[in-house]
Scaffold this motif. Sequence first.
Motif, PDB file in Angstrom:
ATOM      1  N   TYR A   1      16.397  13.251  35.984  1.00 54.21           N
ATOM      2  CA  TYR A   1      15.074  13.197  35.902  1.00 54.21           C
ATOM      3  C   TYR A   1      14.550  13.291  37.291  1.00 54.21           C
ATOM      4  O   TYR A   1      14.574  12.533  37.961  1.00 54.21           O
ATOM      5  CB  TYR A   1      14.223  12.464  35.077  1.00 54.21           C
ATOM      6  N   ALA A   2      13.725  14.394  37.514  1.00 48.15           N
ATOM      7  CA  ALA A   2      12.613  14.217  38.810  1.00 48.15           C
ATOM      8  C   ALA A   2      11.274  14.918  38.261  1.00 48.15           C
ATOM      9  O   ALA A   2      11.186  15.547  37.589  1.00 48.15           O
ATOM     10  CB  ALA A   2      12.982  15.288  39.839  1.00 48.15           C
TER      11      ALA A   2
ATOM     12  N   SER B   1      16.219   8.334  37.039  1.00 46.48           N
ATOM     13  CA  SER B   1      15.074   9.216  36.986  1.00 46.48           C
ATOM     14  C   SER B   1      14.255   8.765  38.334  1.00 46.48           C
ATOM     15  O   SER B   1      14.116   7.462  38.739  1.00 46.48           O
ATOM     16  CB  SER B   1      14.234   8.717  35.840  1.00 46.48           C
TER      17      SER B   1
ATOM     18  N   GLU C   1      22.969  14.886  41.903  1.00 43.24           N
ATOM     19  CA  GLU C   1      21.887  15.642  41.185  1.00 43.24           C
ATOM     20  C   GLU C   1      21.447  14.418  40.435  1.00 43.24           C
ATOM     21  O   GLU C   1      22.165  13.313  39.854  1.00 43.24           O
ATOM     22  CB  GLU C   1      22.460  16.457  40.222  1.00 43.24           C
ATOM     23  N   VAL C   2      20.020  14.174  39.927  1.00 43.82           N
ATOM     24  CA  VAL C   2      19.561  13.044  39.261  1.00 43.82           C
ATOM     25  C   VAL C   2      19.127  13.841  37.839  1.00 43.82           C
ATOM     26  O   VAL C   2      19.032  14.818  37.950  1.00 43.82           O
ATOM     27  CB  VAL C   2      18.135  12.387  39.905  1.00 43.82           C
TER      28      VAL C   2
ATOM     29  N   ALA D   1      18.060  18.376  39.978  1.00 42.62           N
ATOM     30  CA  ALA D   1      17.648  17.714  38.705  1.00 42.62           C
ATOM     31  C   ALA D   1      17.899  18.589  37.461  1.00 42.62           C
ATOM     32  O   ALA D   1      17.840  19.663  37.453  1.00 42.62           O
ATOM     33  CB  ALA D   1      16.236  17.013  38.957  1.00 42.62           C
TER      34      ALA D   1
END
Length: 291
Positions: free
Chosen positions: A101-102, A74, A98-99, A130
Motif C-alpha cells: 500500500y502507498a 503500508s 514493491e509495497v 505499489a
Amino acid sequence: MKLGLGTAQLGMNYGVANVLGKPAIDQSIEILKTAFEGGVRCFDTASSYGNSEFVIGEFIKGLSVIDLKEIQISTKFMKLDTAEQEVRKSLENLNCLEVDYAMLHNAKEVFIDPERFKNTINTIKRCGLAKKIGVSVYSVADILECLKFDIDVIQVPYNIIDHRISKDLFKTIKNRNIEVHARSIYLQGLLTLNVHEIPKHLEKSIPIINKLHELTRKTNFDLKELLFLFVRDSDCIDKFFIGCESTEQVKENLLKNQLPKLKEEIFKLAEYEFKNVDETILNPSLWNKEG
C-alpha cells in the motif's frame, strides 16, 4: 488478522501518552519481530515517521524468503509532485521492490490538484511501486473528495468516540471494493488517559473521557480492551493499526485479539453516547498545544 502494527513510535517520539519515548533500533526490531511471530502481517509506516522505514528495512533483512512473502507494508508519501521519488526512496529504506500500500499522507493535496493526483495514482501503479494506492484522510470532506478517484485503499481515523463517518458512507466505500484501514484507535493515547493525566491543552476532552470511563463501568470492560474490540469488531474496518513502544505492549495487543467478539448492544451504546463529539477533540491536527 485485522490487527496491524503502526510504527510511528519506532521512528520518533509520538503520542500524548508516550512515556517511554522512541525505542533504540534493536528494541524496535524486537518489537517488529514479536508482532510478526504473533501473527501480525501488516506494518504501517510513512516517509515522515523519522527513521521508521529504515528500522522496518533492517527487520526485513532478517526475514526468510517464506516470511517475506507474508509481510505487508503500508507507507505514505507527502507531496504529489514528488510522489514517485518519495515512494522509490521508501522502497530503498524498506529493502522492498514493491509495497502493498502507498498512500498520500495528506488528502488536502487532492483538493489542490485533482488532475495531478489522478496521474500520480496511474504512475505509481504503472511503475509497479505499489500494489494498491490510496489516501490517508482526516475528515468526511476528505473522503468524499477522494471517492471521485479510482483508489484502492483509504486510511481513516476511527475509534469508539469518533462517529463522523456514517454507516451509509462506509457502505459506499465498501461497495467500491475499497479497503478501509483504521488508525487512531486510542486517539494518540488520549483515550487511555485518566482525567488527571490529560494535558492542559486537551482539557476540553475531559467530559468525553469521563463518559468513556463510565461506559467501561457499565459494560464491565477494561478500557483498552473496549477500545481495541470496538475497532476490531467493526464490520466496516479491514485492517487497524496500533503503535507500540515495547514488546510488552505488542504482547498485550495480541492477547486482546484473542478475546470474544464485542456484542452489538455495546456498539449501539457507544454510538449513542458519542454521537456529537467536537471535531477539535477528534482531530489531533486541531489540538492547540499552546493551551
